[in-house]
Write a protein that holds these residues in place. Structure first.
Motif, PDB file in Angstrom:
ATOM      1  N   ILE A 230       0.833  -1.204   0.000  1.00 54.26           N
ATOM      2  CA  ILE A 230       0.000   0.000   0.000  1.00 54.26           C
ATOM      3  C   ILE A 230       0.867   1.253   0.000  1.00 54.26           C
ATOM      4  CG2 ILE A 230      -1.669   1.308   1.377  1.00 54.26           C
ATOM      5  CD1 ILE A 230      -2.824  -1.413   2.280  1.00 54.26           C
ATOM      6  N   LEU A 231       1.927   1.260   0.771  1.00 57.38           N
ATOM      7  CA  LEU A 231       2.805   2.435   0.842  1.00 57.38           C
ATOM      8  C   LEU A 231       3.510   2.713  -0.481  1.00 57.38           C
ATOM      9  CD1 LEU A 231       4.357   1.832   4.363  1.00 57.38           C
ATOM     10  CD2 LEU A 231       3.036   3.854   3.685  1.00 57.38           C
ATOM     11  N   THR A 232       3.750   1.678  -1.274  1.00 69.02           N
ATOM     12  CA  THR A 232       4.478   1.849  -2.533  1.00 69.02           C
ATOM     13  C   THR A 232       3.562   1.803  -3.751  1.00 69.02           C
ATOM     14  OG1 THR A 232       4.910  -0.545  -2.602  1.00 69.02           O
ATOM     15  CG2 THR A 232       6.617   0.858  -1.609  1.00 69.02           C
ATOM     16  N   ALA A 233       2.250   1.545  -3.560  1.00 66.24           N
ATOM     17  CA  ALA A 233       1.288   1.430  -4.655  1.00 66.24           C
ATOM     18  C   ALA A 233       1.718   0.358  -5.659  1.00 66.24           C
ATOM     19  CB  ALA A 233       1.101   2.773  -5.359  1.00 66.24           C
ATOM     20  N   LEU A 371       5.809  12.695  -4.067  1.00 69.17           N
ATOM     21  CA  LEU A 371       4.458  12.134  -4.068  1.00 69.17           C
ATOM     22  C   LEU A 371       4.331  10.993  -3.065  1.00 69.17           C
ATOM     23  CD1 LEU A 371       1.615  11.894  -5.394  1.00 69.17           C
ATOM     24  CD2 LEU A 371       2.652  10.280  -7.005  1.00 69.17           C
ATOM     25  N   MET A 372       5.284  10.063  -3.071  1.00 71.46           N
ATOM     26  CA  MET A 372       5.182   8.907  -2.179  1.00 71.46           C
ATOM     27  C   MET A 372       5.369   9.307  -0.719  1.00 71.46           C
ATOM     28  SD  MET A 372       4.309   6.959  -4.509  1.00 71.46           S
ATOM     29  CE  MET A 372       3.947   5.523  -3.496  1.00 71.46           C
ATOM     30  N   ASP A 373       6.175  10.326  -0.466  1.00 73.50           N
ATOM     31  CA  ASP A 373       6.298  10.839   0.902  1.00 73.50           C
ATOM     32  C   ASP A 373       4.969  11.447   1.365  1.00 73.50           C
ATOM     33  OD1 ASP A 373       8.934  10.067   1.148  1.00 73.50           O
ATOM     34  OD2 ASP A 373       9.770  12.041   0.673  1.00 73.50           O
ATOM     35  N   GLN A 374       4.294  12.140   0.450  1.00 75.02           N
ATOM     36  CA  GLN A 374       3.005  12.731   0.797  1.00 75.02           C
ATOM     37  C   GLN A 374       1.952  11.648   1.039  1.00 75.02           C
ATOM     38  OE1 GLN A 374       2.477  15.212  -2.648  1.00 75.02           O
ATOM     39  NE2 GLN A 374       3.383  17.030  -1.663  1.00 75.02           N
ATOM     40  N   TRP A 375       1.976  10.599   0.206  1.00 78.63           N
ATOM     41  CA  TRP A 375       1.052   9.470   0.388  1.00 78.63           C
ATOM     42  C   TRP A 375       1.263   8.818   1.743  1.00 78.63           C
ATOM     43  CZ3 TRP A 375      -3.290   7.204  -0.479  1.00 78.63           C
ATOM     44  CH2 TRP A 375      -3.459   5.814  -0.474  1.00 78.63           C
ATOM     45  N   ALA A 376       2.505   8.567   2.114  1.00 76.20           N
ATOM     46  CA  ALA A 376       2.804   7.944   3.409  1.00 76.20           C
ATOM     47  C   ALA A 376       2.379   8.867   4.550  1.00 76.20           C
ATOM     48  CB  ALA A 376       4.288   7.624   3.504  1.00 76.20           C
ATOM     49  N   ALA A 377       2.614  10.168   4.385  1.00 68.72           N
ATOM     50  CA  ALA A 377       2.221  11.108   5.427  1.00 68.72           C
ATOM     51  C   ALA A 377       0.711  11.113   5.608  1.00 68.72           C
ATOM     52  CB  ALA A 377       2.717  12.516   5.073  1.00 68.72           C
ATOM     53  N   PHE A 378      -0.010  11.017   4.496  1.00 69.04           N
ATOM     54  CA  PHE A 378      -1.477  10.958   4.582  1.00 69.04           C
ATOM     55  C   PHE A 378      -1.919   9.721   5.349  1.00 69.04           C
ATOM     56  CE2 PHE A 378      -5.365   9.112   2.785  1.00 69.04           C
ATOM     57  CZ  PHE A 378      -6.279  10.084   3.153  1.00 69.04           C
ATOM     58  N   LEU A 379      -1.259   8.598   5.112  1.00 67.54           N
ATOM     59  CA  LEU A 379      -1.660   7.350   5.746  1.00 67.54           C
ATOM     60  C   LEU A 379      -1.267   7.271   7.216  1.00 67.54           C
ATOM     61  CD1 LEU A 379      -0.852   4.755   2.937  1.00 67.54           C
ATOM     62  CD2 LEU A 379      -3.076   5.668   3.576  1.00 67.54           C
ATOM     63  N   THR A 380      -0.455   8.173   7.692  1.00 64.22           N
ATOM     64  CA  THR A 380      -0.054   8.133   9.106  1.00 64.22           C
ATOM     65  C   THR A 380      -1.037   8.865   9.994  1.00 64.22           C
ATOM     66  OG1 THR A 380       1.340  10.081   8.836  1.00 64.22           O
ATOM     67  CG2 THR A 380       2.392   7.922   8.583  1.00 64.22           C
ATOM     68  N   ALA A 381      -2.121   9.380   9.425  1.00 62.56           N
ATOM     69  CA  ALA A 381      -3.113  10.084  10.229  1.00 62.56           C
ATOM     70  C   ALA A 381      -4.510   9.561   9.932  1.00 62.56           C
ATOM     71  CB  ALA A 381      -3.049  11.582   9.946  1.00 62.56           C
ATOM     72  N   VAL A 382      -5.309   9.439  10.973  1.00 64.63           N
ATOM     73  CA  VAL A 382      -6.718   9.111  10.834  1.00 64.63           C
ATOM     74  C   VAL A 382      -7.491  10.257  11.483  1.00 64.63           C
ATOM     75  CG1 VAL A 382      -8.562   7.503  11.409  1.00 64.63           C
ATOM     76  CG2 VAL A 382      -6.266   6.648  10.932  1.00 64.63           C
ATOM     77  N   ASP A 384      -8.123  13.410  13.056  1.00 69.79           N
ATOM     78  CA  ASP A 384      -7.226  14.342  13.751  1.00 69.79           C
ATOM     79  C   ASP A 384      -6.191  13.626  14.600  1.00 69.79           C
ATOM     80  OD1 ASP A 384     -10.046  16.483  14.336  1.00 69.79           O
ATOM     81  OD2 ASP A 384      -8.567  16.550  12.704  1.00 69.79           O
ATOM     82  N   ASN A 385      -6.244  12.273  14.624  1.00 69.73           N
ATOM     83  CA  ASN A 385      -5.331  11.515  15.478  1.00 69.73           C
ATOM     84  C   ASN A 385      -4.203  10.950  14.652  1.00 69.73           C
ATOM     85  OD1 ASN A 385      -7.056  11.851  17.734  1.00 69.73           O
ATOM     86  ND2 ASN A 385      -8.358  10.205  16.939  1.00 69.73           N
ATOM     87  N   VAL A 386      -2.995  11.097  15.111  1.00 71.92           N
ATOM     88  CA  VAL A 386      -1.851  10.546  14.416  1.00 71.92           C
ATOM     89  C   VAL A 386      -1.714   9.084  14.785  1.00 71.92           C
ATOM     90  CG1 VAL A 386       0.648  10.643  14.128  1.00 71.92           C
ATOM     91  CG2 VAL A 386      -0.675  12.755  14.355  1.00 71.92           C
ATOM     92  N   VAL A 387      -1.608   8.239  13.782  1.00 67.29           N
ATOM     93  CA  VAL A 387      -1.469   6.797  13.996  1.00 67.29           C
ATOM     94  C   VAL A 387      -0.231   6.349  13.240  1.00 67.29           C
ATOM     95  CG1 VAL A 387      -2.515   4.539  13.722  1.00 67.29           C
ATOM     96  CG2 VAL A 387      -3.956   6.536  14.185  1.00 67.29           C
ATOM     97  N   ARG A 388       0.776   5.881  13.908  1.00 64.57           N
ATOM     98  CA  ARG A 388       1.990   5.423  13.254  1.00 64.57           C
ATOM     99  C   ARG A 388       1.719   4.119  12.512  1.00 64.57           C
ATOM    100  NH1 ARG A 388       4.851   9.158  11.936  1.00 64.57           N
ATOM    101  NH2 ARG A 388       6.534   7.710  11.534  1.00 64.57           N
ATOM    102  N   LEU A 389       2.355   3.954  11.340  1.00 64.60           N
ATOM    103  CA  LEU A 389       2.161   2.737  10.558  1.00 64.60           C
ATOM    104  C   LEU A 389       3.051   1.605  11.033  1.00 64.60           C
ATOM    105  CD1 LEU A 389       1.952   4.243   6.973  1.00 64.60           C
ATOM    106  CD2 LEU A 389       0.128   3.114   8.218  1.00 64.60           C
ATOM    107  N   TYR A 390       3.886   1.863  12.003  1.00 63.28           N
ATOM    108  CA  TYR A 390       4.741   0.795  12.494  1.00 63.28           C
ATOM    109  C   TYR A 390       4.784   0.879  14.004  1.00 63.28           C
ATOM    110  CZ  TYR A 390       7.655   4.916  11.753  1.00 63.28           C
ATOM    111  OH  TYR A 390       8.135   6.196  11.695  1.00 63.28           O
ATOM    112  N   GLY A 391       5.056  -0.262  14.617  1.00 64.46           N
ATOM    113  CA  GLY A 391       5.038  -0.309  16.072  1.00 64.46           C
ATOM    114  C   GLY A 391       6.293   0.190  16.702  1.00 64.46           C
TER     115      GLY A 391
END
Length: 391
Positions: A230-233, A371-382, A384-391
């Motif tokens: 998903i992160l790399t499309a 573009l891919m940095d922006q996509w990843a940044a979008f996916l790190t938030a739900v 108003d809450n920031v949700v990290r994609l990795y533990g």
């Protein structure tokens, strides 16, 4: 020369042809082997027909067969056709031979496996054991009709592959027509005109879906592979087949070789920090095979093509999303957030056609990295809450 006798046939040793009847000869090869040859005119042309080896085929049997061939030819028949029919393959055998003939045209072995598997699943239960000269249009329709409207894409592939097999048979003289051709069009119901697109989540829901997957009981390899995809499309096969030598951590690039790409050209994927973090977590999965996401069940093998789909099913996401559909989600996000079309298409490794494509030389890596940095940044938030994609 007198009439050839059994005793004389046994005693002869000099290589050459020895007449046994008006059209029958005993041929002795330089190595000493003996066989029966009939020289017969068929449609005005001379042909040599092999009738078997001596003494396995006796002189009497060879004479009887030669007489039948002469009688058939005199009445307008074709002894060669009868001989070909005796060697006519079954559909299953012809399919295997056709696959071998087509294999050099295909990019990878998986396509050959899928090609045969499609016929084994849908065609062989009806056609497999029939010699190809016995297959009729109604037999092909028995294969196609049940799936023609319910599974149109599969039905198209099955028909194309049956036609390819019968085309090979036609070229080799085993059949006189291709009964899977246009002649059956009128007997097939109208196929749905609307192409079904891959189910895709709205891009606003992808981060939540990733959180759901992360909390699931799926294997670590499968969860990380889906996240990386998903992160790399990327396409499923590209992500599942990723190897560590393809990853350049210093350059922050994933270089997929041409033989693993649908378009047949090497593709460079810029890696965001989130993608690199996913790869770092995958280091613990190393089994010595070089695969980034090796199967936990089959050592040294990549994840199966159903593994990622199973995650979506188990998490209740499959009704609304497919693995490939995440590429559509990414493309929707690009379009609705104003990202340039050519950058989005390059990120998906799509070929730009027409005049535009003819003059396009750059893979736009620098702009795709943004573009891919922006996509990843979008996916790190739900929301108003920031949700990290990795533990």
């Amino acid at each position: 020369m007198g009439t050839l006798t059994v005793a004389r046939a046994k005693s002869l040793a000099e290589p050459g042809l020895y007449r046994a009847d008006p059209t029958l000869y005993l041929r002795i090869a330089p190595g000493g082997s003996k066989s029966w040859i009939q020289r017969l005119a068929i449609d005005g042309r001379r042909h040599d027909l092999g009738l078997g080896g001596f003494p396995l085929v006796t002189l009497a049997e060879a004479r009887a067969q030669a007489y039948e061939n002469r009688r058939l030819a005199r009445s307008g028949g074709d002894p060669l056709a009868a001989k070909r029919r005796a060697k006519t393959p079954t559909f299953r055998q012809a399919a295997s031979s056709t696959c071998d003939a087509l294999r050099p045209r295909w990019r990878n072995r998986k396509h050959a496996t899928d090609w045969i598997a499609t016929l084994e699943r849908h065609a062989h239960p009806v056609l497999g054991n029939l010699t190809v000269d016995r297959i009729r249009r109604e037999d092909v329709l028995r294969v196609l009709t049940p799936i023609w409207t319910t599974r149109p894409e599969t039905a198209r592939r099955v028909r194309q592959r049956i036609r390819a097999v019968l085309r090979w048979c036609w070229a080799h003289g085993y059949v006189s027509e291709n009964v899977a051709g246009e002649g059956i069009d009128g007997a097939l119901p109208k196929m749905p005109a609307v192409k079904q697109h891959f189910r895709a989540l709205p891009y606003s829901e992808v981060a939540r879906a990733l959180e759901t997957v992360e909390a699931s009981q799926a294997s670590q390899a499968a969860k990380l592979c889906l996240r990386f995809l998903i992160l790399t499309a990327a396409r499923s096969g590209e992500a599942r087949g990723a190897t560590w030598p393809e990853i350049d951590k210093e350059a922050r690039e994933w270089r997929i070789p041409a033989d693993r790409m649908k378009g047949g050209a090497t593709h460079r994927v810029p890696l965001s920090e989130a993608a690199l973090a996913t790869l770092e977590r995958a280091r613990s999965l190393d089994d010595g095979s070089g695969l980034v996401f090796p199967s936990p069940l089959r050592s040294g093998r990549p994840l199966s093509n159903m593994t990622l789909t199973k995650i979506l099913r188990n998490q209740g996401l499959a009704a609304r999303a497919t693995v490939h559909g995440f590429r559509s989600t990414f493309r929707d996000w690009c379009a609705e957030t104003g990202k340039p079309r050519e950058i989005a298409e390059a990120a998906l490794a799509h070929t730009v056609g027409g005049v535009e494509g003819a003059y396009f030389r750059s893979d736009l890596l620098v702009r795709r990295r943004v573009l891919m940095d922006q996509w990843a940044a979008f996916l790190t938030a739900v929301q108003d809450n920031v949700v990290r994609l990795y533990g």
